[in-house]
Motif scaffolding. Structure first.
Motif, PDB file in Angstrom:
ATOM      1  N   ALA A  91       0.780  -1.219   0.047  1.00 48.15           N
ATOM      2  CA  ALA A  91      -0.191  -0.061   0.085  1.00 48.15           C
ATOM      3  C   ALA A  91       0.748   1.270  -0.018  1.00 48.15           C
ATOM      4  O   ALA A  91       0.637   2.210  -0.524  1.00 48.15           O
ATOM      5  CB  ALA A  91      -0.850   0.034   1.303  1.00 48.15           C
ATOM      6  N   THR A  97      -5.157   0.978  -2.026  1.00 50.27           N
ATOM      7  CA  THR A  97      -5.476   0.103  -1.131  1.00 50.27           C
ATOM      8  C   THR A  97      -4.805  -1.348  -1.475  1.00 50.27           C
ATOM      9  O   THR A  97      -5.104  -1.727  -2.734  1.00 50.27           O
ATOM     10  CB  THR A  97      -6.970   0.042  -0.976  1.00 50.27           C
ATOM     11  N   GLU A  99      -5.017  -5.565  -0.915  1.00 50.77           N
ATOM     12  CA  GLU A  99      -5.729  -6.602  -0.428  1.00 50.77           C
ATOM     13  C   GLU A  99      -4.856  -7.971  -0.867  1.00 50.77           C
ATOM     14  O   GLU A  99      -4.045  -7.850  -1.759  1.00 50.77           O
ATOM     15  CB  GLU A  99      -6.949  -6.669  -0.685  1.00 50.77           C
ATOM     16  N   ILE A 120      -6.373  -5.894   4.880  1.00 45.19           N
ATOM     17  CA  ILE A 120      -6.305  -4.612   3.954  1.00 45.19           C
ATOM     18  C   ILE A 120      -5.809  -3.786   4.386  1.00 45.19           C
ATOM     19  O   ILE A 120      -5.291  -3.535   5.720  1.00 45.19           O
ATOM     20  CB  ILE A 120      -8.030  -4.344   4.078  1.00 45.19           C
ATOM     21  N   GLN A 122      -4.531   0.424   3.945  1.00 41.31           N
ATOM     22  CA  GLN A 122      -4.915   1.774   3.006  1.00 41.31           C
ATOM     23  C   GLN A 122      -3.807   2.814   3.367  1.00 41.31           C
ATOM     24  O   GLN A 122      -3.665   2.887   4.453  1.00 41.31           O
ATOM     25  CB  GLN A 122      -6.152   2.252   3.161  1.00 41.31           C
ATOM     26  N   THR A 135      -4.018  -0.457   8.656  1.00 41.39           N
ATOM     27  CA  THR A 135      -4.079  -1.900   8.280  1.00 41.39           C
ATOM     28  C   THR A 135      -5.198  -2.599   9.160  1.00 41.39           C
ATOM     29  O   THR A 135      -5.110  -2.308  10.245  1.00 41.39           O
ATOM     30  CB  THR A 135      -2.711  -2.493   8.124  1.00 41.39           C
ATOM     31  N   THR A 150     -12.397   2.755   4.939  1.00 43.53           N
ATOM     32  CA  THR A 150     -12.132   3.882   4.003  1.00 43.53           C
ATOM     33  C   THR A 150     -12.337   5.034   5.058  1.00 43.53           C
ATOM     34  O   THR A 150     -11.468   6.222   5.128  1.00 43.53           O
ATOM     35  CB  THR A 150     -12.669   3.915   2.926  1.00 43.53           C
TER      36      THR A 150
END
Length: 223
Positions: A91, A97, A99, A120, A122, A135, A150
């Motif tokens: 990231a 983002t 994954e 995940i 970002q 994270t 988000t």
């Protein structure tokens, strides 16, 4: 470890909305990352662990906050530091983002030896600068709570931009780590002068300059 596309069911919608509103009010009042809770945020998002890592000037990412305050999230961050790959460096490097894909040949099998089954990450970017990465990890596979995650990343960036460099330096210095093998350097393309595997305390002083630059840019844009 997988995270199929789609939004997962998050925790109580009202609880999450109230929590995010409280963080935005803290940001409106000029608070920094000290406003992030020590527990409860991950559960509201339907996750098991959240971590905030700061991107240092040499390209390494240093965890400075975890919810809950257990070793699970920071241990996974250290694993990525050692292996040189994973959602956090991905990231931070891509600005998008991250994954679980197949391109983490070392991190993914190592993470599966822990209880992590989905993740995940970002990047926190005020413009072109990546300051850090938020994270989320979960112990069960399946879709992740993209929308709520988000929204949390957005308010976390606001708080990060208002955190003093001294506070960030102190947090970054508080967890020295085992150096990464020179042969498995992070994909974040550190500056040539930066030595791979320097102790966390030695890397920390380079952090505030990035933050001050981002704070100046944010301030000029808001005028």
């Amino acid at each position: 470890m997988n995270a199929p596309p789609g939004a997962a069911a998050e925790g109580s919608g009202g609880g999450l909305a109230t929590f995010l509103d409280r963080l935005h009010r803290a940001a409106d009042a000029g608070r920094g990352i000290d406003a992030l809770p020590v527990a409860g945020a991950a559960e509201l998002l339907g996750l098991d662990t959240l971590t905030l890592s700061l991107l240092l000037a040499d390209g390494q990412a240093e965890p400075v906050w975890s919810d809950p305050a257990t070793p699970f999230g920071t241990d996974l961050a250290d694993l990525q530091f050692t292996l040189g790959e994973g959602p956090v460096p991905d990231a931070a490097h891509s600005g998008r983002t991250a994954e679980p894909p197949a391109r983490w040949p070392a991190f993914q099998p190592a993470a599966l030896r822990t209880s992590a089954r989905a993740c995940i990450a970002q990047p926190l970017r005020p413009g072109a600068i990546t300051l850090g990465v938020l994270t989320g990890y979960r112990h069960t596979a399946g879709p992740l709570p993209l929308q709520g995650f988000t929204r949390l990343a957005q308010v976390t960036l606001r708080l990060l931009l208002q955190t003093s460099p001294d506070t960030l330096t102190t947090r970054a210095r508080s967890r020295p780590r085992t150096p990464a093998p020179a042969s498995r350097s992070l994909v974040l393309q550190p500056r040539p002068a930066a030595a791979h595997g320097r102790p966390g305390g030695d890397r920390a002083p380079s952090l505030p300059r990035q933050v001050l630059r981002a704070q100046r840019e944010e301030s000029s844009q808001s005028r």
